[in-house]
Design a protein around this motif. Structure first.
Motif, short mmCIF file in Angstrom:
data_model
loop_
_atom_site.label_atom_id
_atom_site.label_comp_id
_atom_site.label_asym_id
_atom_site.label_seq_id
_atom_site.Cartn_x
_atom_site.Cartn_y
_atom_site.Cartn_z
N MET A 1 -24.44 24.74 -11.33
CA MET A 1 -24.94 24.21 -10.07
C MET A 1 -23.97 24.47 -8.91
SD MET A 1 -27.26 22.74 -8.31
CE MET A 1 -28.38 22.02 -9.52
N PHE A 3 -21.82 26.79 -8.58
CA PHE A 3 -21.78 28.20 -8.20
C PHE A 3 -23.00 28.57 -7.36
CE2 PHE A 3 -19.07 28.13 -12.02
CZ PHE A 3 -17.92 28.69 -11.47
N ASN A 4 -24.11 27.92 -7.64
CA ASN A 4 -25.29 28.13 -6.82
C ASN A 4 -25.07 27.61 -5.40
OD1 ASN A 4 -26.74 29.28 -8.93
ND2 ASN A 4 -27.59 27.33 -9.61
N LEU A 5 -24.39 26.47 -5.31
CA LEU A 5 -24.09 25.91 -3.99
C LEU A 5 -23.10 26.78 -3.23
CD1 LEU A 5 -23.82 22.02 -4.35
CD2 LEU A 5 -25.39 23.32 -2.93
N TYR A 7 -22.77 29.95 -3.61
CA TYR A 7 -23.56 31.13 -3.21
C TYR A 7 -24.35 30.81 -1.94
CZ TYR A 7 -26.97 34.94 -3.47
OH TYR A 7 -27.77 36.03 -3.18
N LYS A 8 -24.92 29.60 -1.90
CA LYS A 8 -25.64 29.16 -0.71
C LYS A 8 -24.72 29.10 0.51
CE LYS A 8 -25.83 25.28 0.95
NZ LYS A 8 -25.32 24.57 2.11
N ARG A 11 -24.05 32.71 1.67
CA ARG A 11 -25.20 33.42 2.21
C ARG A 11 -25.83 32.75 3.43
NH1 ARG A 11 -27.74 37.35 -0.75
NH2 ARG A 11 -28.83 37.62 1.24
N THR A 62 -28.63 20.53 2.72
CA THR A 62 -28.03 20.47 1.38
C THR A 62 -28.33 19.13 0.71
OG1 THR A 62 -26.22 21.88 2.17
CG2 THR A 62 -25.89 20.78 0.07
N LEU A 65 -31.45 18.98 -1.27
CA LEU A 65 -31.46 19.69 -2.55
C LEU A 65 -31.14 18.72 -3.68
CD1 LEU A 65 -29.46 22.90 -1.49
CD2 LEU A 65 -31.95 22.65 -1.67
N VAL A 67 -28.87 17.86 -5.59
CA VAL A 67 -27.44 17.90 -5.90
C VAL A 67 -26.80 16.59 -5.46
CG1 VAL A 67 -27.29 20.40 -5.70
CG2 VAL A 67 -26.86 18.97 -3.69
N ASP A 71 -20.96 17.30 -4.92
CA ASP A 71 -21.10 18.74 -5.07
C ASP A 71 -21.15 19.44 -3.71
OD1 ASP A 71 -21.12 18.72 -7.86
OD2 ASP A 71 -23.27 18.32 -7.94
N ALA A 75 -18.46 22.27 -2.70
CA ALA A 75 -18.84 23.61 -2.23
C ALA A 75 -18.12 23.96 -0.94
CB ALA A 75 -20.36 23.67 -2.02
#
Length: 214
Positions: A1, A3-5, A7-8, A11, A62, A65, A67, A71, A75
């Motif tokens: 999770m 790592f997804n954040l 990445y968000k 990006r 965020t 989401l 999360v 988290d 991030a």
């Protein structure tokens, strides 16, 4: 999770200048330049990203989401660490190159040596701890947090640049192997201070952010 954040963050949340300022580690090759400015650019980049996030309601987005608040803080911390460490890594080959291309030293201030990187990590730590802990009090007032953080960070940069001009501290401005060995403790202290600083910033920021009503 997480790592997804992250990445968000890279990006969507990261301001374009974050990438530009990260590349400014190459400035250590510039002759007669105050290399402490590299660290200030490394502080300015996260601020622009936090400000950009405020304008785009990134924190609120965020929070929608699935999360935890911790988290979200993690991030942001990882984004700062990634940007600053990348900036230092980019600067390393240019710091080595300048020793051969410009062997006469840096008349504007400290050389890009081990002491320089140790002090730089401490400067980052000062800025990050204050910015993160102040920002996550409200998750909105980034300008105030930046002013509170950049002033002591700038003072630390000035001290670093001026200190090497005093006779007793000339060893801090050297790239000679024996002097670099003497500088190793400063680098070690910088690594420790940065690590402890980021852990502390994360924990305090989580406690403060969990009390913020979005």
């Amino acid at each position: 999770m997480i790592f997804n954040l992250l990445y968000k963050e890279l990006r969507l949340a990261a301001h374009p200048n974050l990438y530009i300022f990260t590349l400014l580690g190459v400035l250590v090759i510039v002759p007669a330049y105050p290399y402490g400015m590299v660290f200030l650019f490394g502080c300015l980049a996260p601020y622009l990203t936090f400000m950009y996030g405020r304008e785009t309601n990134d924190i609120y987005y965020t929070a929608l989401l699935p999360v935890q608040k911790r988290d979200t803080v993690k991030a942001k911390c990882l984004l700062m660490v990634l940007a600053q460490m990348t900036q230092l890594l980019i600067s390393l080959p240019f710091a080595v190159l300048r020793v051969h291309v410009l062997p006469n030293g840096n008349p504007a201030g400290i050389e890009a040596n081990l002491a320089y990187y140790g002090f730089g990590l401490m400067i980052y730590a000062i800025f990050n701890v204050i910015l993160l802990t102040q920002f996550f009090k409200t998750a909105y007032k980034v300008d105030k947090a930046f002013l509170l953080a950049i002033i002591p960070a700038s003072i630390a940069v000035i001290i670093m640049e001026v200190l090497v001009h005093f006779p007793g501290f000339k060893w801090l401005d050297s790239v000679a192997p024996d002097m670099m060995l003497r500088q190793l403790p400063i680098l070690a202290v910088g690594i420790i201070v940065y690590s402890i600083g980021m852990i502390t910033a994360y924990r305090v920021s989580v406690k403060r952010f969990e009390q913020v009503d979005l």
